[in-house]
Design a protein around this motif. Structure first.
Motif, PDB file in Angstrom:
ATOM      1  N   SER A  75       0.798  -1.225   0.000  1.00 36.03           N
ATOM      2  CA  SER A  75       0.000   0.000   0.000  1.00 36.03           C
ATOM      3  C   SER A  75       0.834   1.280   0.000  1.00 36.03           C
ATOM      4  N   TYR A  76       2.151   1.153  -0.122  1.00 34.50           N
ATOM      5  CA  TYR A  76       2.970   2.358  -0.159  1.00 34.50           C
ATOM      6  C   TYR A  76       2.711   3.135  -1.453  1.00 34.50           C
ATOM      7  N   ALA A  77       2.572   4.441  -1.318  1.00 31.82           N
ATOM      8  CA  ALA A  77       2.436   5.314  -2.479  1.00 31.82           C
ATOM      9  C   ALA A  77       2.940   6.692  -2.068  1.00 31.82           C
ATOM     10  N   ALA A  78       3.700   7.317  -2.933  1.00 30.58           N
ATOM     11  CA  ALA A  78       4.325   8.587  -2.587  1.00 30.58           C
ATOM     12  C   ALA A  78       3.299   9.669  -2.279  1.00 30.58           C
ATOM     13  N   ASP A  79       2.117   9.578  -2.880  1.00 30.54           N
ATOM     14  CA  ASP A  79       1.130  10.635  -2.698  1.00 30.54           C
ATOM     15  C   ASP A  79      -0.033  10.213  -1.805  1.00 30.54           C
ATOM     16  N   ALA A  80       0.100   9.101  -1.123  1.00 30.51           N
ATOM     17  CA  ALA A  80      -1.002   8.602  -0.300  1.00 30.51           C
ATOM     18  C   ALA A  80      -0.965   9.262   1.073  1.00 30.51           C
ATOM     19  N   ALA A  81      -2.070   9.860   1.475  1.00 28.33           N
ATOM     20  CA  ALA A  81      -2.171  10.465   2.799  1.00 28.33           C
ATOM     21  C   ALA A  81      -2.389   9.364   3.839  1.00 28.33           C
ATOM     22  N   PRO A  82      -1.813   9.515   5.042  1.00 28.05           N
ATOM     23  CA  PRO A  82      -2.030   8.493   6.080  1.00 28.05           C
ATOM     24  C   PRO A  82      -3.500   8.371   6.447  1.00 28.05           C
ATOM     25  N   ASP A  83      -3.955   7.174   6.664  1.00 26.06           N
ATOM     26  CA  ASP A  83      -5.314   6.943   7.104  1.00 26.06           C
ATOM     27  C   ASP A  83      -5.502   7.571   8.481  1.00 26.06           C
ATOM     28  N   GLN A  84      -6.599   8.270   8.692  1.00 25.90           N
ATOM     29  CA  GLN A  84      -6.815   8.987   9.943  1.00 25.90           C
ATOM     30  C   GLN A  84      -6.832   8.041  11.139  1.00 25.90           C
ATOM     31  N   ARG A  85      -7.375   6.851  10.965  1.00 27.08           N
ATOM     32  CA  ARG A  85      -7.388   5.886  12.069  1.00 27.08           C
ATOM     33  C   ARG A  85      -5.978   5.484  12.452  1.00 27.08           C
ATOM     34  N   TRP A  86      -5.086   5.332  11.453  1.00 28.65           N
ATOM     35  CA  TRP A  86      -3.697   4.989  11.748  1.00 28.65           C
ATOM     36  C   TRP A  86      -2.978   6.163  12.398  1.00 28.65           C
ATOM     37  N   VAL A  87      -3.330   7.384  12.017  1.00 31.71           N
ATOM     38  CA  VAL A  87      -2.749   8.569  12.647  1.00 31.71           C
ATOM     39  C   VAL A  87      -3.061   8.567  14.145  1.00 31.71           C
ATOM     40  N   GLU A  88      -4.297   8.257  14.490  1.00 33.52           N
ATOM     41  CA  GLU A  88      -4.684   8.233  15.901  1.00 33.52           C
ATOM     42  C   GLU A  88      -3.933   7.145  16.663  1.00 33.52           C
ATOM     43  N   VAL A  89      -3.825   5.971  16.056  1.00 31.73           N
ATOM     44  CA  VAL A  89      -3.098   4.877  16.706  1.00 31.73           C
ATOM     45  C   VAL A  89      -1.623   5.240  16.869  1.00 31.73           C
ATOM     46  N   SER A  90      -1.037   5.798  15.827  1.00 30.99           N
ATOM     47  CA  SER A  90       0.381   6.113  15.867  1.00 30.99           C
ATOM     48  C   SER A  90       0.682   7.240  16.844  1.00 30.99           C
ATOM     49  N   GLU A  91      -0.244   8.187  17.006  1.00 35.83           N
ATOM     50  CA  GLU A  91      -0.027   9.254  17.979  1.00 35.83           C
ATOM     51  C   GLU A  91      -0.030   8.700  19.397  1.00 35.83           C
ATOM     52  N   ALA A  92      -0.855   7.710  19.641  1.00 37.12           N
ATOM     53  CA  ALA A  92      -0.841   7.054  20.947  1.00 37.12           C
ATOM     54  C   ALA A  92       0.486   6.340  21.160  1.00 37.12           C
ATOM     55  N   GLY A  93       1.005   5.726  20.100  1.00 39.57           N
ATOM     56  CA  GLY A  93       2.313   5.078  20.201  1.00 39.57           C
ATOM     57  C   GLY A  93       3.423   6.071  20.464  1.00 39.57           C
ATOM     58  N   GLU A  94       3.359   7.221  19.811  1.00 38.37           N
ATOM     59  CA  GLU A  94       4.366   8.260  20.038  1.00 38.37           C
ATOM     60  C   GLU A  94       4.341   8.740  21.477  1.00 38.37           C
ATOM     61  N   ALA A  95       3.140   8.902  22.034  1.00 39.13           N
ATOM     62  CA  ALA A  95       3.022   9.344  23.419  1.00 39.13           C
ATOM     63  C   ALA A  95       3.660   8.334  24.370  1.00 39.13           C
ATOM     64  N   ALA A  96       3.414   7.053  24.100  1.00 38.54           N
ATOM     65  CA  ALA A  96       4.035   6.013  24.925  1.00 38.54           C
ATOM     66  C   ALA A  96       5.544   6.039  24.791  1.00 38.54           C
ATOM     67  N   PHE A  97       6.022   6.291  23.582  1.00 44.63           N
ATOM     68  CA  PHE A  97       7.469   6.357  23.337  1.00 44.63           C
ATOM     69  C   PHE A  97       8.087   7.490  24.144  1.00 44.63           C
ATOM     70  N   ARG A  98       7.444   8.677  24.117  1.00 52.50           N
ATOM     71  CA  ARG A  98       7.977   9.837  24.825  1.00 52.50           C
ATOM     72  C   ARG A  98       7.965   9.625  26.336  1.00 52.50           C
ATOM     73  N   ASN A  99       6.944   8.923  26.814  1.00 50.65           N
ATOM     74  CA  ASN A  99       6.801   8.723  28.248  1.00 50.65           C
ATOM     75  C   ASN A  99       7.650   7.569  28.777  1.00 50.65           C
ATOM     76  N   GLY A 100       8.297   6.841  27.860  1.00 50.35           N
ATOM     77  CA  GLY A 100       9.170   5.759  28.279  1.00 50.35           C
ATOM     78  C   GLY A 100       8.449   4.612  28.950  1.00 50.35           C
ATOM     79  N   GLN A 101       7.270   4.266  28.441  1.00 48.69           N
ATOM     80  CA  GLN A 101       6.519   3.170  29.025  1.00 48.69           C
ATOM     81  C   GLN A 101       7.230   1.845  28.788  1.00 48.69           C
ATOM     82  N   PRO A 102       6.914   0.823  29.567  1.00 49.87           N
ATOM     83  CA  PRO A 102       7.591  -0.476  29.416  1.00 49.87           C
ATOM     84  C   PRO A 102       7.580  -0.979  28.000  1.00 49.87           C
ATOM     85  N   GLY A 103       8.718  -1.511  27.584  1.00 53.94           N
ATOM     86  CA  GLY A 103       8.848  -2.079  26.247  1.00 53.94           C
ATOM     87  C   GLY A 103       9.410  -1.104  25.228  1.00 53.94           C
ATOM     88  N   THR A 104       9.547   0.195  25.608  1.00 55.45           N
ATOM     89  CA  THR A 104      10.088   1.162  24.650  1.00 55.45           C
ATOM     90  C   THR A 104      11.583   1.284  24.815  1.00 55.45           C
TER      91      THR A 104
END
Length: 262
Positions: free
Chosen positions: A233-262
């Motif tokens: 599904s990679y495409a240079a002009d494909a915008a990220p799916d909004q649902r994946w944006v929400e999931v990934s932002e939650a992952g970023e928050a966990a990364f910044r907070n240093g939660q277990p497993g990061t």
């Protein structure tokens, strides 16, 4: 009639010395204690990759030639239009154990572990294998083993000049217009870690190209998680799916907070 198994022919195994058997609470405590060291190792690995991105480059001025499925090509062609190139020297040629039916067993294990190339390609990076076997033999082997990576035939001193004439190894190159630079090299046990997308990117001069990385100023970087996609599904002009944006932002928050497993 019963047959003798390989283990029976070898005789009884010596008793294995087991670690302690503990309660769930004690197991969790031991896991937490080890996790401290594992996190330190992860951060040390990231720091080493950052140092690797600051290594000097070596200009490659020789016009090396390779044979590919479509004929003779040069080193620049191996980039396939991308900015970074990873070249693994695999042993598949006359004189190698298994020839002509198979390639070197160790190199074949490396090939079996290569992740889907679309993820590397999405980071402007091409992975190729090279050997001295003719293209007809390479095509037959790839079909038999279901390997998908581009695989070229060596025709000159490339392997000797880059430390892989008598041993396997992985060279990394960067293209700046029509100029090519050698940026990194691993061999021997260094090749054990190869196969996964992250480990390949970590040995490149541009790294994973994510904003959390410690890279020199001006290096390409995007937000972590956002560029990830299904390999078809990679495409240079494909915008990220909004649902994946929400999931990934939650992952970023966990990364910044240093939660277990990061």
């Amino acid at each position: 009639m019963a047959t003798t198994t390989e283990n029976e022919r070898k005789g009884p195994r010596p008793a294995m010395q087991r670690p302690p058997i503990v309660s769930p609470q004690a197991w969790e405590a031991a896991r937490a204690q080890l996790l401290v060291k594992e996190k330190a190792q992860t951060r040390a690995r990231d720091a080493l990759a950052a140092e690797r991105r600051r290594m000097p480059w070596m200009a490659v001025d020789t016009g090396y030639a390779f044979e590919g499925p479509a004929g003779r090509v040069g080193l620049l062609d191996l980039f396939d239009g991308r900015r970074q190139l990873i070249v693994y020297r695999a042993f598949f040629e006359p004189g190698v154990f298994g020839w002509p039916e198979q390639a070197c067993r160790g190199c074949s294990m490396v090939a079996d572990q290569v992740a889907h190339l679309a993820h590397l390609n999405a980071r402007d990076t091409t992975l190729v294998f090279v050997s001295r076997a003719p293209q007809a033999d390479i095509a037959r082997l790839k079909a038999r083993m279901d390997w998908k990576m581009p695989w070229f035939t060596l025709t000159d001193r490339f392997d000797a000049d880059f430390g892989v004439d008598e041993w396997h190894g992985t060279n990394v190159f960067l293209r700046d217009g029509n100029r090519v630079f050698r940026t990194y090299f691993i061999k021997s046990r260094g090749d054990e870690q190869m196969g996964g997308t992250w480990n390949y990117l970590d040995i490149t001069p541009l790294g994973r190209q994510e904003s959390w990385e410690d890279s020199p100023e001006g290096y390409p970087q995007t937000a972590p998680y956002k560029w990830w996609n299904w390999h078809d599904s990679y495409a240079a002009d494909a915008a990220p799916d909004q649902r994946w944006v929400e999931v990934s932002e939650a992952g970023e928050a966990a990364f910044r907070n240093g939660q277990p497993g990061t």
